[in-house]
Scaffold this active site. Structure first.
Site, PDB file in Angstrom:
ATOM      1  N   THR A 149     -53.433 -53.996 -46.935  1.00 37.82           N
ATOM      2  CA  THR A 149     -54.469 -53.826 -45.907  1.00 37.82           C
ATOM      3  C   THR A 149     -54.083 -54.530 -44.610  1.00 37.82           C
ATOM      4  O   THR A 149     -53.485 -55.613 -44.631  1.00 37.82           O
ATOM      5  CB  THR A 149     -55.796 -54.380 -46.451  1.00 37.82           C
TER       6      THR A 149
ATOM      7  N   GLU B 232     -59.973 -52.968 -53.243  1.00 38.61           N
ATOM      8  CA  GLU B 232     -59.056 -52.027 -53.909  1.00 38.61           C
ATOM      9  C   GLU B 232     -59.593 -50.600 -53.875  1.00 38.61           C
ATOM     10  O   GLU B 232     -59.530 -49.861 -54.863  1.00 38.61           O
ATOM     11  CB  GLU B 232     -58.713 -52.491 -55.327  1.00 38.61           C
TER      12      GLU B 232
ATOM     13  N   THR C  74     -62.835 -48.548 -51.560  1.00 38.56           N
ATOM     14  CA  THR C  74     -64.307 -48.503 -51.545  1.00 38.56           C
ATOM     15  C   THR C  74     -64.809 -47.441 -52.533  1.00 38.56           C
ATOM     16  O   THR C  74     -64.038 -46.594 -52.991  1.00 38.56           O
ATOM     17  CB  THR C  74     -64.800 -48.100 -50.140  1.00 38.56           C
TER      18      THR C  74
HETATM   19  N1  COS Z   1     -49.843 -41.627 -58.106  1.00 41.60           N
HETATM   20  C1  COS Z   1     -48.652 -41.158 -57.635  1.00 41.60           C
HETATM   21  N2  COS Z   1     -48.525 -40.497 -56.457  1.00 41.60           N
HETATM   22  C2  COS Z   1     -49.647 -40.294 -55.737  1.00 41.60           C
HETATM   23  C3  COS Z   1     -50.905 -40.743 -56.172  1.00 41.60           C
HETATM   24  C4  COS Z   1     -50.985 -41.433 -57.399  1.00 41.60           C
HETATM   25  N3  COS Z   1     -52.148 -41.887 -57.875  1.00 41.60           N
HETATM   26  N4  COS Z   1     -51.832 -40.412 -55.252  1.00 41.60           N
HETATM   27  C5  COS Z   1     -51.173 -39.765 -54.279  1.00 41.60           C
HETATM   28  N5  COS Z   1     -49.857 -39.703 -54.574  1.00 41.60           N
HETATM   29  C6  COS Z   1     -48.797 -39.069 -53.797  1.00 41.60           C
HETATM   30  C7  COS Z   1     -49.081 -37.575 -53.642  1.00 41.60           C
HETATM   31  O1  COS Z   1     -48.543 -36.833 -54.711  1.00 41.60           O
HETATM   32  C8  COS Z   1     -48.402 -37.258 -52.328  1.00 41.60           C
HETATM   33  O2  COS Z   1     -47.010 -37.099 -52.510  1.00 41.60           O
HETATM   34  P1  COS Z   1     -46.290 -35.671 -52.211  1.00 41.60           P
HETATM   35  O3  COS Z   1     -46.633 -35.354 -50.780  1.00 41.60           O
HETATM   36  O4  COS Z   1     -44.845 -35.951 -52.459  1.00 41.60           O
HETATM   37  O5  COS Z   1     -46.915 -34.710 -53.173  1.00 41.60           O
HETATM   38  C9  COS Z   1     -48.575 -38.529 -51.512  1.00 41.60           C
HETATM   39  O6  COS Z   1     -48.799 -39.577 -52.467  1.00 41.60           O
HETATM   40  C10 COS Z   1     -49.746 -38.433 -50.569  1.00 41.60           C
HETATM   41  O7  COS Z   1     -50.904 -38.129 -51.363  1.00 41.60           O
HETATM   42  P2  COS Z   1     -52.269 -37.617 -50.730  1.00 41.60           P
HETATM   43  O8  COS Z   1     -51.989 -36.411 -49.881  1.00 41.60           O
HETATM   44  O9  COS Z   1     -53.264 -37.490 -51.822  1.00 41.60           O
HETATM   45  O10 COS Z   1     -52.613 -38.798 -49.760  1.00 41.60           O
HETATM   46  P3  COS Z   1     -53.827 -38.999 -48.877  1.00 41.60           P
HETATM   47  O11 COS Z   1     -53.384 -39.469 -47.557  1.00 41.60           O
HETATM   48  O12 COS Z   1     -54.729 -37.806 -48.920  1.00 41.60           O
HETATM   49  O13 COS Z   1     -54.515 -40.235 -49.677  1.00 41.60           O
HETATM   50  C11 COS Z   1     -56.307 -41.659 -50.219  1.00 41.60           C
HETATM   51  C12 COS Z   1     -55.766 -40.462 -49.459  1.00 41.60           C
HETATM   52  C13 COS Z   1     -57.673 -41.848 -49.642  1.00 41.60           C
HETATM   53  C14 COS Z   1     -56.409 -41.347 -51.703  1.00 41.60           C
HETATM   54  C15 COS Z   1     -55.423 -42.920 -50.035  1.00 41.60           C
HETATM   55  O14 COS Z   1     -55.162 -43.126 -48.669  1.00 41.60           O
HETATM   56  C16 COS Z   1     -56.084 -44.131 -50.623  1.00 41.60           C
HETATM   57  O15 COS Z   1     -56.070 -44.347 -51.833  1.00 41.60           O
HETATM   58  N6  COS Z   1     -56.675 -44.995 -49.746  1.00 41.60           N
HETATM   59  C17 COS Z   1     -57.356 -46.193 -50.174  1.00 41.60           C
HETATM   60  C18 COS Z   1     -56.441 -47.330 -50.089  1.00 41.60           C
HETATM   61  C19 COS Z   1     -57.082 -48.543 -50.700  1.00 41.60           C
HETATM   62  O16 COS Z   1     -57.533 -48.522 -51.818  1.00 41.60           O
HETATM   63  N7  COS Z   1     -57.072 -49.638 -49.906  1.00 41.60           N
HETATM   64  C20 COS Z   1     -57.538 -50.896 -50.355  1.00 41.60           C
HETATM   65  C21 COS Z   1     -56.375 -51.651 -50.870  1.00 41.60           C
HETATM   66  S1  COS Z   1     -56.845 -53.216 -51.466  1.00 41.60           S
HETATM   67  S2  COS Z   1     -55.142 -53.835 -52.178  1.00 41.60           S
END
Ligand code: COS
Length: 378
Positions: free
Chosen positions: A124, A361, A363
């Site tokens: 973050t 981790e 929201t």
């Molecule tokens: N495991 C493995 N690979 C993953 C995955 C997972 N769980 N989730 C996504 N990916 C991969 C996808 O397959 C994609 O790869 P390819 O383009 O090669 O297919 C890539 O990562 C991007 O995935 P996606 O298009 O789903 O990404 P987004 O930008 O749409 O992700 C979210 C959106 C909201 C899910 C993401 O930004 C997220 O989790 N944000 C929250 C972060 C968070 O929790 N922050 C607080 C941290 S506190 S330590």
């Protein structure tokens, strides 16, 4: 809940430790805004600081269910200690275990798993929260070094950690596919701990900024492949969400324990308030939701242990358990009446602690995005 003999034994051990050693000091940790070091040392001696990593790296070789149980039982009495353990294992240590070279594992894991040292995870940033891929920290390759610049925000164990795994943009033109992860050791020139962040809840846990100013690290401190950082932290967050689910479950159980005890002790209208139906309905709803949350947390853990996909289930257990924790704490305070609103009773602290679990981790909104994405692509 069905548990193996090993899981039951671990549960009893952690329960005893938490109730005897931790519970009497939880309010003090909240007040002073840090956890006494001897608690972390004791958790190391119990094998908890590396509970789910193999013996060959100094871990206790147990499974994810055992890890979830450990976080749950600790958080049942002190969520600040629960998150310190969870962040150390699933965010600080797990990336090195999953993506590190054999050399990196041999170098870092034994000290992390024994609890001699703590780990942290810097993802973050001030402008990159839910949009974690929008990282502004950069890492530029110069000869046989990487040079990092940027600031990380809300880092659990930030000022205590020996190793910090941090993400940085290594190729801006590639967007999400231009992020990489690095291990940075405490004391590296150009790496410093910024402001301590004073929080509403889980106040005993250490939360800071991390600052990189022309921080030079050896090329071999790259974790895994260059530009694979986004996928790596998606994988890390999948299991991290089980940790927060377990922490939320523990907080909910702890608040329920207090509410149940108080319902038996507190007398109004000449009888214990537990004999009143309005209290009984609250207790019944709380216990039912906690049981459902426990099933979700253990189910996601079992899927991980079985090597199956568990991304949807970890998001489900996190969003459900965290919202149950908040609801349970509110009901527990209501059962305590005016006393529940004071620092004299632990439910006041537990309520403040519970709110974090709907935010950290990922929201609740992010969890729903992850669940829906999985539903639509399954
Ligand atoms: N495991 C493995 N690979 C993953 C995955 C997972 N769980 N989730 C996504 N990916 C991969 C996808 O397959 C994609 O790869 P390819 O383009 O090669 O297919 C890539 O990562 C991007 O995935 P996606 O298009 O789903 O990404 P987004 O930008 O749409 O992700 C979210 C959106 C909201 C899910 C993401 O930004 C997220 O989790 N944000 C929250 C972060 C968070 O929790 N922050 C607080 C941290 S506190 S330590």
């Amino acid at each position: 809940m069905f548990l193996t003999e090993e899981q039951e034994l671990l549960q009893q051990t952690v329960y005893d430790f938490a109730q005897n050693e931790l519970k009497p000091r939880a309010a003090k940790f909240d007040e002073q805004e840090f956890i006494d070091q001897d608690i972390l040392t004791s958790m190391g001696e119990l094998g908890l600081m590396g509970v789910c990593f193999p013996d060959e790296y100094g871990g206790a070789g147990m499974d994810m269910v055992c890890y979830a149980i450990a976080v749950e039982e600790i958080s049942r009495v002190c969520a600040a200690t629960g998150i310190t353990l969870a962040a150390h294992i699933s965010l600080g240590t797990n990336p090195i275990y999953l993506f590190g070279s054999e050399e990196q594992k041999q170098k870092y894991l034994p000290k992390l798993c024994s609890g001699e040292e703590l780990g942290s995870f810097g993802l973050t940033e001030p402008n990159a929260g839910s949009d974690a891929g929008g990282t502004e920290t950069t890492a530029i390759r110069k000869g046989d070094e990487w040079v990092l610049n940027g600031t990380k925000m809300f880092i659990t164990n930030g000022s205590l950690a020996w190793t910090s795994v941090n993400t940085a943009m290594t190729d801006k033109s590639k967007g999400l596919k231009g992020i990489s992860a690095f291990v940075i050791e405490r004391g590296t020139p150009g790496f410093s701990v910024g402001e301590k962040i004073h929080k509403m809840g889980i106040r005993g846990s250490d939360t800071t900024e991390l600052i990189f100013e022309d921080c030079h690290i050896p090329a071999e401190n790259l974790l895994g492949e260059e530009n694979e950082g986004f996928k790596q932290f998606m994988i890390i967050l999948d299991s991290g969400r089980i940790s927060i689910g377990a922490m939320a479950l523990g907080i909910a159980q702890g608040a329920f324990d207090e509410a149940l005890r108080y319902s038996k002790e507190r007398e109004q209208f000449g009888r214990p308030i537990g004999s009143l139906q309005e209290t009984q309905f609250k207790l019944a709803d709380m216990a039912t939701e906690i049981e459902a949350a426990r099933h979700l947390v253990y189910h996601a853990s079992r899927l991980k242990d079985a090597g199956k996909s568990y991304s949807k289930q970890s998001a489900m257990c996190k969003v459900y358990a965290s919202e149950v924790a908040v609801r349970t704490c509110i009901k527990a305070i209501q059962i305590h009446g005016g006393y529940g609103y004071t620092k004299e009773y632990p439910v006041e602290r537990m309520f403040r602690d519970s709110k974090l679990t709907t935010i950290g981790e990922g929201t609740s909104e992010i969890q729903r995005i992850v669940i829906a994405k999985n539903l639509l692509t399954d």
